[in-house]
Design a protein around this motif. Structure first.
Motif, PDB file in Angstrom:
ATOM      1  N   GLY A 168       0.776  -1.231   0.000  1.00  0.00           N
ATOM      2  CA  GLY A 168       0.000   0.000   0.000  1.00  0.00           C
ATOM      3  C   GLY A 168       0.806   1.279   0.000  1.00  0.00           C
ATOM      4  O   GLY A 168       0.234   2.366  -0.090  1.00  0.00           O
ATOM      5  N   ASP A 170      -6.849  11.802  -3.756  1.00  0.00           N
ATOM      6  CA  ASP A 170      -7.177  10.993  -2.570  1.00  0.00           C
ATOM      7  C   ASP A 170      -7.947   9.733  -2.956  1.00  0.00           C
ATOM      8  O   ASP A 170      -7.652   8.641  -2.466  1.00  0.00           O
ATOM      9  CB  ASP A 170      -8.003  11.804  -1.570  1.00  0.00           C
ATOM     10  CG  ASP A 170      -7.214  12.927  -0.924  1.00  0.00           C
ATOM     11  OD1 ASP A 170      -5.970  12.845  -0.892  1.00  0.00           O
ATOM     12  OD2 ASP A 170      -7.845  13.899  -0.471  1.00  0.00           O
ATOM     13  N   ARG A 206      -5.663   7.213  -4.722  1.00  0.00           N
ATOM     14  CA  ARG A 206      -4.820   6.494  -3.763  1.00  0.00           C
ATOM     15  C   ARG A 206      -5.634   5.407  -3.063  1.00  0.00           C
ATOM     16  O   ARG A 206      -5.176   4.275  -2.901  1.00  0.00           O
ATOM     17  CB  ARG A 206      -4.216   7.443  -2.739  1.00  0.00           C
ATOM     18  CG  ARG A 206      -3.286   6.741  -1.744  1.00  0.00           C
ATOM     19  CD  ARG A 206      -2.611   7.717  -0.779  1.00  0.00           C
ATOM     20  NE  ARG A 206      -1.785   8.677  -1.505  1.00  0.00           N
ATOM     21  CZ  ARG A 206      -2.116   9.959  -1.718  1.00  0.00           C
ATOM     22  NH1 ARG A 206      -3.249  10.453  -1.249  1.00  0.00           N
ATOM     23  NH2 ARG A 206      -1.316  10.757  -2.383  1.00  0.00           N
ATOM     24  N   ALA A 207      -6.848   5.726  -2.659  1.00  0.00           N
ATOM     25  CA  ALA A 207      -7.702   4.733  -1.996  1.00  0.00           C
ATOM     26  C   ALA A 207      -8.021   3.574  -2.952  1.00  0.00           C
ATOM     27  O   ALA A 207      -8.015   2.407  -2.541  1.00  0.00           O
ATOM     28  CB  ALA A 207      -8.990   5.381  -1.498  1.00  0.00           C
ATOM     29  N   ARG A 234      -4.818   1.380  -3.238  1.00  0.00           N
ATOM     30  CA  ARG A 234      -4.585   0.618  -2.009  1.00  0.00           C
ATOM     31  C   ARG A 234      -5.629  -0.480  -1.841  1.00  0.00           C
ATOM     32  O   ARG A 234      -5.317  -1.586  -1.401  1.00  0.00           O
ATOM     33  CB  ARG A 234      -4.575   1.552  -0.803  1.00  0.00           C
ATOM     34  CG  ARG A 234      -3.399   2.538  -0.871  1.00  0.00           C
ATOM     35  CD  ARG A 234      -3.338   3.421   0.317  1.00  0.00           C
ATOM     36  NE  ARG A 234      -2.585   2.676   1.336  1.00  0.00           N
ATOM     37  CZ  ARG A 234      -2.533   3.024   2.595  1.00  0.00           C
ATOM     38  NH1 ARG A 234      -3.177   4.076   3.038  1.00  0.00           N
ATOM     39  NH2 ARG A 234      -1.829   2.309   3.453  1.00  0.00           N
ATOM     40  N   THR A 235      -6.862  -0.186  -2.206  1.00  0.00           N
ATOM     41  CA  THR A 235      -7.925  -1.193  -2.124  1.00  0.00           C
ATOM     42  C   THR A 235      -7.608  -2.362  -3.052  1.00  0.00           C
ATOM     43  O   THR A 235      -7.674  -3.526  -2.639  1.00  0.00           O
ATOM     44  CB  THR A 235      -9.285  -0.573  -2.499  1.00  0.00           C
ATOM     45  OG1 THR A 235      -9.583   0.477  -1.565  1.00  0.00           O
ATOM     46  CG2 THR A 235     -10.391  -1.615  -2.481  1.00  0.00           C
ATOM     47  N   THR A 254     -12.204   2.256   7.636  1.00  0.00           N
ATOM     48  CA  THR A 254     -10.794   2.440   7.263  1.00  0.00           C
ATOM     49  C   THR A 254     -10.446   3.913   7.068  1.00  0.00           C
ATOM     50  O   THR A 254      -9.402   4.233   6.513  1.00  0.00           O
ATOM     51  CB  THR A 254     -10.463   1.665   5.973  1.00  0.00           C
ATOM     52  OG1 THR A 254     -11.274   2.177   4.907  1.00  0.00           O
ATOM     53  CG2 THR A 254     -10.669   0.172   6.149  1.00  0.00           C
ATOM     54  N   GLN A 264      -9.641   4.829   3.501  1.00  0.00           N
ATOM     55  CA  GLN A 264      -8.506   4.214   2.817  1.00  0.00           C
ATOM     56  C   GLN A 264      -8.922   3.074   1.902  1.00  0.00           C
ATOM     57  O   GLN A 264      -8.146   2.648   1.046  1.00  0.00           O
ATOM     58  CB  GLN A 264      -7.481   3.714   3.831  1.00  0.00           C
ATOM     59  CG  GLN A 264      -6.814   4.842   4.598  1.00  0.00           C
ATOM     60  CD  GLN A 264      -5.741   4.311   5.500  1.00  0.00           C
ATOM     61  OE1 GLN A 264      -4.680   3.907   5.034  1.00  0.00           O
ATOM     62  NE2 GLN A 264      -6.019   4.290   6.789  1.00  0.00           N
TER      63      GLN A 264
END
Length: 137
Positions: free
Chosen positions: A41, A58, A61-62, A65-66, A89, A92
């Motif tokens: 991540g 943002d 990025r989420a 990472r997911t 989360t 996130q």
């Protein structure tokens, strides 16, 4: 066993993927925010194209990472639990479309997230980046 061999994305792979994603976004006329993370991540690279929505960085990025975390597209998270997971989360994890896992020989080495366009545009740009990596393997 206390150790394992792992693969990781290099800076060269990250730059190639970002370049391919930017080119695809330019070709479709949709400025994008693009984020590439390793399997854990951590961000390897990101860009906010001129004209892309700054808050989409943002969400990109989420999405990345997911996808790396669940080793599937970010929109694979069921709608019924999407809001609860996002809240649990602190944003996130998201079920928004545009996040794809980066797989090499069946192993997840990271994730890419794209945001600022429609979900289909975001996925298309993410796939262009992955295709650029696959062409080099």
């Amino acid at each position: 066993m206390f150790t394992e061999n792992t693969m990781t994305l290099t800076h060269a792979a990250t730059l190639a993927m970002l370049s391919a994603a930017v080119k695809r976004a330019e070709d479709m006329g949709q400025p994008q925010c693009i984020v590439i993370v390793v399997a854990s991540g951590m961000t390897l690279g990101q860009i906010r194209m001129t004209g892309a929505k700054f808050l989409s960085l943002d969400s990109a990025r989420a999405k990345a990472r997911t996808a790396a975390s669940i080793r599937a597209a970010s929109d694979a998270i069921p709608e019924a639990v999407g809001l609860a997971i996002a809240a649990a989360t602190d944003g996130q994890v998201t079920r928004l479309g545009g996040g794809l896992p980066i797989m090499v020989n069946g192993t997840c080495v990271g994730g890419i997230g794209v945001g600022s366009g429609s979900p289909d545009q975001d996925k298309d740009v993410a796939q262009a980046a992955i295709s650029a990596l696959e062409a080099q393997l």
